[in-house]
Structure formats: structure tokens, C-alpha cells
Design a protein around this motif. Structure first.
Motif, PDB file in Angstrom:
ATOM      1  N   SER A 239       0.848  -1.186   0.000  1.00 27.71           N
ATOM      2  CA  SER A 239       0.000   0.000   0.000  1.00 27.71           C
ATOM      3  C   SER A 239       0.886   1.241   0.000  1.00 27.71           C
ATOM      4  O   SER A 239       1.888   1.294   0.711  1.00 27.71           O
ATOM      5  N   LYS A 354      -7.583   2.942  11.465  1.00 27.76           N
ATOM      6  CA  LYS A 354      -7.622   2.801  10.009  1.00 27.76           C
ATOM      7  C   LYS A 354      -6.214   2.874   9.404  1.00 27.76           C
ATOM      8  O   LYS A 354      -5.354   3.610   9.877  1.00 27.76           O
ATOM      9  N   ARG A 355      -6.024   2.092   8.336  1.00 23.71           N
ATOM     10  CA  ARG A 355      -4.813   2.092   7.521  1.00 23.71           C
ATOM     11  C   ARG A 355      -3.548   1.876   8.365  1.00 23.71           C
ATOM     12  O   ARG A 355      -2.592   2.637   8.326  1.00 23.71           O
ATOM     13  N   SER A 371      -4.630  -3.596   9.193  1.00 29.94           N
ATOM     14  CA  SER A 371      -5.938  -3.363   9.802  1.00 29.94           C
ATOM     15  C   SER A 371      -7.049  -3.861   8.880  1.00 29.94           C
ATOM     16  O   SER A 371      -6.825  -4.162   7.699  1.00 29.94           O
ATOM     17  N   LYS A 372      -8.274  -3.935   9.410  1.00 29.38           N
ATOM     18  CA  LYS A 372      -9.409  -4.528   8.687  1.00 29.38           C
ATOM     19  C   LYS A 372      -9.678  -3.812   7.368  1.00 29.38           C
ATOM     20  O   LYS A 372      -9.929  -4.459   6.341  1.00 29.38           O
ATOM     21  N   ASP A 373      -9.638  -2.484   7.367  1.00 30.81           N
ATOM     22  CA  ASP A 373      -9.922  -1.751   6.136  1.00 30.81           C
ATOM     23  C   ASP A 373      -8.882  -2.026   5.055  1.00 30.81           C
ATOM     24  O   ASP A 373      -9.218  -2.182   3.876  1.00 30.81           O
ATOM     25  N   LEU A 374      -7.596  -2.130   5.461  1.00 30.58           N
ATOM     26  CA  LEU A 374      -6.552  -2.445   4.485  1.00 30.58           C
ATOM     27  C   LEU A 374      -6.656  -3.881   3.993  1.00 30.58           C
ATOM     28  O   LEU A 374      -6.349  -4.173   2.836  1.00 30.58           O
ATOM     29  N   LYS A 376      -9.360  -5.573   3.431  1.00 32.69           N
ATOM     30  CA  LYS A 376     -10.366  -5.582   2.359  1.00 32.69           C
ATOM     31  C   LYS A 376      -9.783  -4.992   1.079  1.00 32.69           C
ATOM     32  O   LYS A 376     -10.013  -5.497  -0.026  1.00 32.69           O
ATOM     33  N   GLU A 377      -9.032  -3.929   1.228  1.00 27.45           N
ATOM     34  CA  GLU A 377      -8.437  -3.255   0.070  1.00 27.45           C
ATOM     35  C   GLU A 377      -7.420  -4.148  -0.643  1.00 27.45           C
ATOM     36  O   GLU A 377      -7.339  -4.171  -1.879  1.00 27.45           O
TER      37      GLU A 377
END
Length: 404
Positions: A239, A354-355, A371-374, A376-377
Motif C-alpha cells: 500500500s 484505520k490504515r 488493519s481490517k480496512d486495508l 479488504k483493500e
């Protein structure tokens, strides 16, 4: 807070028999070594298979009539003392018993020429030898860009020149370093002492992938193509934009700046344009590698550290290294928190969940946590395999358990 494990599908190309490949590469070069004492350079980096490769190089020299020995070649590292640099080699396993070669360690150098930045020096043992086999890994430099970066030429210039040539080289601004490196390297090749170079390339898993033997007078010409080969293997973060990066361990065994600036996107050189990616708001560093022997150069690239890391710092060793390079910000002590648990807690309170990305160090990026949001990404990232099962961010006696 839960995180998710991510396995990066990095380029894997390990050599099965590195000793055999060393002999093959040197044979293919088609150049016999000078008869007599031949120095082999040995640096301070944690290079994969360094003991086996160095031993094999010495055996090849001995088979062809030379008498090999090791010379610590690491600029101003480990306190810029002969004993300190010898101990650094021994900590990497490069002992006389393991390699079959004696170590000749001295900070005494002889001037071999002058460039615009100043004098060019060579280790006395190297200059008095019949020739030098320059051995090093080729990779991106942490301070500057150019066709020649960290590799054989820099080992000749800064490594063999000890603190004296290191001072000459680092008086140049980063944008001028490639030119100065080439000028200083050319002088050393013209001295007639550089028999050959043994260039190592490592794959994305830090394994030896390629070994190339270059005649001394071909090092500067061919090193740029090997640097391009290195880019094929170089591991990066998946990322390019993070709020928080947690680095479990820093140290010179992973990078000359403790954390590879090309991975974290921060060079930390005042007055010089920084890297543009990745963009990371906060970096937390948790510990210093034992193999760094107290040299915490690069600690200033982080925003928060733990008490454990701070107590591991040998300020004198770190100062000598930073003062030689001239980039004092890289040794500045960041905000210090009691332990890993407090560091994570304080960053979460200010920046949320986040991130986030957590890595063991900047050299080994095959297994990381996000983290959870990353998570998914990154499921759609061609290089990543994301675990569907969350992992609790847990601590044992205040220490992060993810990489234990």
C-alpha cells in the motif's frame, strides 16, 4: 484491535548451492588472481549466506595460488575502531574459524588521490596486498538515487576508505553523490589494486538469487545493469498510503539507516527532496536488532519508539556514524513510550484504527499484518494473499506478540 495476516507473493529465486555458484562465477570471469596476499572486503550488513559466500571466495582464491584474508570494510560503523569493526564481522559469523581466513582490521588508511569533495583513501592492508576482491550486495541506496548506488563501488569508496573516505563522500549533497561515487571509485580502480568484484543480488525473500564476478576495471561499467536487476527483486509495501506503520525491529543488519528509506518513503536528509511514496503519517519502531550492536542510525526516521529500543542505543557509536554522514536528524531520539502496548495505545487514541500496517523489519516483507480496512483493500492486490481470520493485537509483558 484485530489485524489480518497478509502474505506477499514476492519474487523467489534462491540459489541452491551458493558456494558452487561463487566458484562458477569466478571461473567464468576468466581472470586469475594475483599471487600473494589478496584482501576480501567484509561489510556490516546482514547479507544472506555471507559466511558461505565469503568462505567460498577465499577457497577459490586459495585454489588459484593466492593467500586470502578479510578486511572489515564499513566506513565509520561500530565506533570507527579496529576492534569494533572486527567484532562486527564476528557478530555476523565472519570469524577466522568459519571462513578459514584471518581478519586484518585497522583504521589506518593511505591517500590514493583527490576529487572535488576531498581526498580518497584506501585501507592500508588493502593497499599493501597483491590485490582486492570487493564483495558486496547490490541494492538501492537509502540516501540518494543514481545509476550506481549501494554495491561494489560504494564498498570500495566508503568501506575500504574507512572513516576518512566516508567523510569525503558524505560532504557531498545527495544530488551530487552519484557523481562523487563514480569519481572516487574510478581513482581506486586506477590504483591497480582492485582485482575483481563479487556482486550479490538477493530475491524478495532475502535469499541469494544471483552472484556475478566482475573484473576490477569493469565494476563501474557493469554495476548499473546489476542495480536494474535488483529492482526486479526488491520487496515493497503493498500500500502506498498508510496512517500508521509499526516496525518491530530496526538496525543496520536490515539497512544502513536501520529502516530502508525506499520502503518507508523517508530519507530524513535536511534540504534535500524526499521520496514521494509511500506516504506514511506515523512510524513506530519497537526494538533495535542485537546485531546492530547499539548503532541506532535511522531511529530518527520514526515518530515513536519504546523504552526498550532507547535503552539499546549506544549513543557514541550512533553519533560517530551519523556525524560522518552529516545527517544528524537520522539519530534524533523520537518520543519514547514505555513499551509496545503503550506505544500502540497512544497512536490509536490519536490516529484511530484505520490504515495500519505492521512489519517485522524493512527487509523481510513476506509476512505482514494490516488493519481490517486495508485487508479488504488488499484482497484485490495481485501480490497479496489475505487471511480471512483476524488476529488479535496481543501483548506479552507489554511486548507485541505478532513477530515473536
Amino acid at each position: 484491535m484485530n489485524v489480518f495476516q497478509v502474505e506477499q507473493q514476492l519474487v523467489s529465486a534462491p540459489i541452491k548451492n551458493v558456494a558452487q555458484e561463487v566458484h562458477r562465477a569466478l571461473d567464468k570471469m576468466g581472470k586469475k588472481p594475483p599471487q600473494g596476499d589478496v584482501a576480501i572486503t567484509a561489510g556490516s550488513r546482514g547479507i544472506s549466506n555471507i559466511v558461505s559466500i565469503t568462505k567460498a571466495a577465499g577457497e577459490w582464491l586459495r585454489l588459484h595460488g593466492a593467500k586470502p584474508f578479510l578486511v572489515p570494510s564499513m566506513g565509520s560503523h561500530n565506533g570507527a575502531t579496529a576492534e569494533g569493526q572486527r567484532k562486527m564481522l564476528e557478530s555476523l559469523g565472519l570469524t577466522p574459524e568459519a571462513t578459514g581466513m584471518e581478519i586484518r582490521s585497522s583504521m589506518e588508511c593511505v591517500q590514493v588521490g583527490t576529487v572535488d569533495s576531498g581526498h580518497v583513501w584506501m585501507d592500508r592492508h588493502c593497499l599493501e596486498s597483491a590485490g582486492v576482491l570487493v564483495l558486496n550486495r547490490i541494492k538501492l541506496h537509502t540516501c540518494f538515487s543514481g545509476p550506481i548506488q549501494s554495491g561494489l563501488t560504494k564498498m570500495m569508496v566508503v568501506g575500504m576508505g574507512k572513516i576518512r573516505s566516508a567523510e569525503t563522500f558524505h560532504t557531498a549533497r545527495p544530488e551530487h553523490m552519484p557523481q562523487i561515487l563514480e569519481e572516487m571509485g574510478s581513482l581506486l580502480v586506477q590504483s591497480g589494486k582492485i582485482f575483481a568484484g563479487l556482486a550479490l543480488l538477493e530475491d524478495g525473500f532475502d535469499a541469494t538469487a544471483e552472484i556475478h564476478a566482475l573484473p576490477g576495471d569493469q565494476i563501474l561499467k557493469r554495476e548499473p545493469e546489476l542495480l536494474d536487476r535488483h529492482r526486479h527483486y526488491f520487496p515493497t509495501l503493498p500500500s502506498k498510503e498508510l496512517n500508521v506503520l509499526i516496525v518491530d525491529e530496526i538496525g543496520k543488519t536490515y539497512s544502513g539507516t536501520g529502516m530502508d528509506t525506499n520502503v518507508i518513503g523517508r530519507r530524513g536528509v535536511h534540504g534535500f527532496e524526499d521520496l514521494t511514496e509511500p506516504k506514511i503519517k506515523i512510524i513506530g519502531a519497537l526494538s533495535l536488532s542485537d546485531k546492530a550492536q547499539g548503532n541506532a542510525l535511522g531511529v530518527g526516521l520514526s515518530d515513536f519508539i519504546t523504552r526498550r529500543l532507547r535503552d539499546s542505543i549506544d549513543e557514541k557509536k550512533t553519533f560517530v556514524n551519523a556525524f560522518t554522514t552529516g545527517d544528524m536528524q537520522r539519530m534524533a531520539i523520537p518520543c519514547t513510550l514505555e513499551d509496545d502496548a503503550e506505544l500502540v495505545k497512544m497512536i490509536r487514541e490519536r490516529f484511530g484504527d484505520k490504515r495500519w500496517m505492521l512489519i517485522p523489519n524493512t527487509l523481510h516483507l513476506e509476512k505482514i499484518f494490516v488493519s481490517k480496512d486495508l485487508a479488504k483493500e488488499l484482497q484485490g492486490h495481485p501480490r497479496c494473499r489475505v487471511s480471512p481470520t483476524p488476529t488479535p493485537l496481543s501483548f506479552s509483558n507489554g511486548r507485541l506478540s505478532l513477530f515473536a
